[in-house]
Design an enzyme around this catalytic site. Structure first.
Site, PDB file in Angstrom:
ATOM      1  N   HIS A  75       3.702  -6.985  -5.003  1.00  0.00           N
ATOM      2  CA  HIS A  75       5.128  -6.827  -4.681  1.00  0.00           C
ATOM      3  C   HIS A  75       5.070  -6.092  -3.048  1.00  0.00           C
ATOM      4  O   HIS A  75       4.871  -4.810  -3.064  1.00  0.00           O
ATOM      5  CB  HIS A  75       6.054  -6.088  -5.536  1.00  0.00           C
ATOM      6  N   LEU A  78       6.343  -8.209   3.912  1.00  0.00           N
ATOM      7  CA  LEU A  78       5.775  -8.534   5.240  1.00  0.00           C
ATOM      8  C   LEU A  78       6.791  -8.633   6.438  1.00  0.00           C
ATOM      9  O   LEU A  78       6.299  -8.652   7.408  1.00  0.00           O
ATOM     10  CB  LEU A  78       4.538  -9.489   5.116  1.00  0.00           C
ATOM     11  N   ASP A 317       5.456  -2.325  -3.309  1.00  0.00           N
ATOM     12  CA  ASP A 317       6.895  -2.314  -2.963  1.00  0.00           C
ATOM     13  C   ASP A 317       6.623  -2.114  -1.496  1.00  0.00           C
ATOM     14  O   ASP A 317       7.726  -1.166  -0.811  1.00  0.00           O
ATOM     15  CB  ASP A 317       7.899  -1.820  -3.782  1.00  0.00           C
TER      16      ASP A 317
HETATM   17 ZN   LIG Z   1      13.702  -4.474  -4.869  1.00  0.00          ZN
HETATM   18 ZN   LIG Z   2      10.706  -4.934  -2.881  1.00  0.00          ZN
END
Ligand SMILES: [Zn+2]
Ligand SMILES: [Zn+2]
Length: 441
Positions: A75, A78, A317
């Site tokens: 996750h 970019l 993330d």
């Molecule tokens: Zn999210």
């Molecule tokens: Zn995310």
């Protein structure tokens, strides 16, 4: 012979990584030894069976270092196409390499979003030309208010589907997505948030938000959607994957779903495993992230969930933003943390504090995400696998300086923090794509 590796970006036909502590959870290996790479593939490990060395090879001395499979991030953002001022595939994959990641799965909330084959193709072609690690694109669940064409997206190379950033409120769409997942075997990555609960919230709802006078996002904004989607997965099957789990209650919901045999997986971020809502005090916009940093009790539950296998993988993330996106009042600042380059150092803090063992940590960054992707050639040092390897110093201390980030996103709540654990070199498909200068010259 011992030839020093001179520069990054060079592909060595034969490379010997010598004398490191080799940890490969996919094979249950944790032993000091040599790793030999040839023609972009893992050739052998001396802890299994060393073979005669050829006449020519390069050497990386890895004494005192950990040598393990390259990390896999399920996750990240970019930002290309559409938000190149925040990050590009070129800068993002270099930041990933610096963090030890050799495979990254990128979220589809770009501009245009990844809801057409052409956008998947675009990301793949830019990654092939300008990227330095493997980029696996994730497609959208929805196109406008309709279900996206999953067949078209998967045929062009989307490896999963997600509406990360904008939760799927329409239960019938989520049901259809899981039905497609059941047929195709491709996972649905679920950003669990009920926006009617979280509306305008900017941090965790609790005493700290009350003290700061900021609107909170309650834990149940996440948990109610985790619960709904577990029920949907029980009804129709499919592969449900919960993104960035942040609350103790979500851990409990996922635990009971797994006990019931529902095929669900889940990920947790380094920041949710190591930081609390206290980071927001002082209105630090770099600590503004969605889902928000929660309480110390939540952090403890996430660590336990990870150790016990309720949470399968660690995913960054990574969400880079410009200075302007964060240099404003807390309420208007963008959500997100630039995470690639601090992930290992943050997580090693858990190991140094005795909260998590090193082998489990590495498994959550390598073998487990590879299993999720159903890629037996990734996240492993088995002979024949891709020569994706990270070498890190578990004890090197360094102070986080966002100005030194390779990522365009300097947005980190860890600026000035001293972390213990540093990537020394990253090898992707036999190519040294990152090395720090004090180790290789
Ligand atoms: Zn999210
Ligand atoms: Zn995310």
């Amino acid at each position: 012979m011992s030839i020093k590796v001179k520069r990054t970006g060079h592909k060595y036909k034969n490379l010997l990584i010598k004398g490191g502590r080799i940890i490969d959870p996919s094979q249950g290996i944790d032993a000091v030894g040599d790793l030999f790479i040839s023609e972009g593939k893992i050739a052998w490990l001396s802890v299994q069976k060393a073979k005669p060395l050829p006449d020519n090879y390069h050497v990386i001395e890895a004494r005192g270092m950990v040598v393990c499979p390259g990390f896999i991030d399920l996750h990240c953002h970019l930002r290309q196409p559409g938000f190149e001022e925040k990050e590009t595939i070129a800068t993002g994959t270099r930041a990933a390499a610096k963090g030890g990641f050799t495979t990254v799965c990128c979220m589809p909330n770009t501009k245009p979003p990844v809801d057409k084959a052409a956008v998947v193709e675009y990301i793949k072609s830019v990654a092939a030309k300008e990227g330095v690690v493997r980029v696996l694109p994730i497609g959208c669940i929805t196109e406008g208010s309709e279900l996206a064409d999953f067949g078209e997206l998967s045929a062009s190379g989307a490896i999963a589907f997600s509406d990360d950033g904008s939760p799927v409120m329409d239960s019938s769409i989520m049901r259809s997505a899981l039905e497609y997942s059941q047929e195709s075997g491709l996972p649905i990555i679920d950003h669990c948030e009920d926006p009617t609960f979280s509306q305008d919230g900017v941090m965790n709802e609790g005493l700290v938000s009350a003290g700061l006078g900021l609107k909170g996002i309650p834990a149940c904004a996440e948990e109610s959607m985790v619960a709904r989607d577990i029920r949907l997965a029980r009804l129709v099957g499919g592969r449900l994957h919960i993104a960035h789990v942040s609350t103790a209650g979500s851990v409990e919901l996922i635990r009971s779903a797994k006990e019931e045999g529902i095929p669900i997986t889940a990920e947790v971020t380094p920041h949710h495993l190591t930081l609390t809502e206290e980071k927001v005090v002082g209105y630090n916009t770099n600590a503004k992230v969605n889902p928000p940093l929660r309480t110390a009790e939540d952090v403890e539950a996430l660590i336990s969930g990870l150790k016990e296998g309720v949470l399968d993988a660690i995913a960054t993330d990574h969400a880079p933003h410009t200075g302007k996106d964060k240099d404003c009042d807390f309420t208007t600042a963008a959500f997100g943390i630039s995470g690639f380059e601090t992930a290992l150092g943050s997580l090693m803090g858990l190991v140094h504090r005795g909260k998590l063992d090193l082998v489990t940590l590495i498994s959550k960054l390598t073998h487990e995400p590879a299993s999720f992707l159903r890629r037996s050639d990734l996240g492993t040092l088995k002979p024949g696998a891709q020569a994706d390897v990270v070498i890190f110093d578990p004890n090197a201390e360094w102070a986080v300086n966002p100005d030194e980030f390779v990522s365009k996103g300097k947005n980190t709540p860890l600026a000035g923090a001293v972390l213990k654990g540093k990537v020394i070199a990253t090898v992707y498909g036999g190519v040294v794509v990152y090395s720090s200068m004090n180790f290789l010259n």
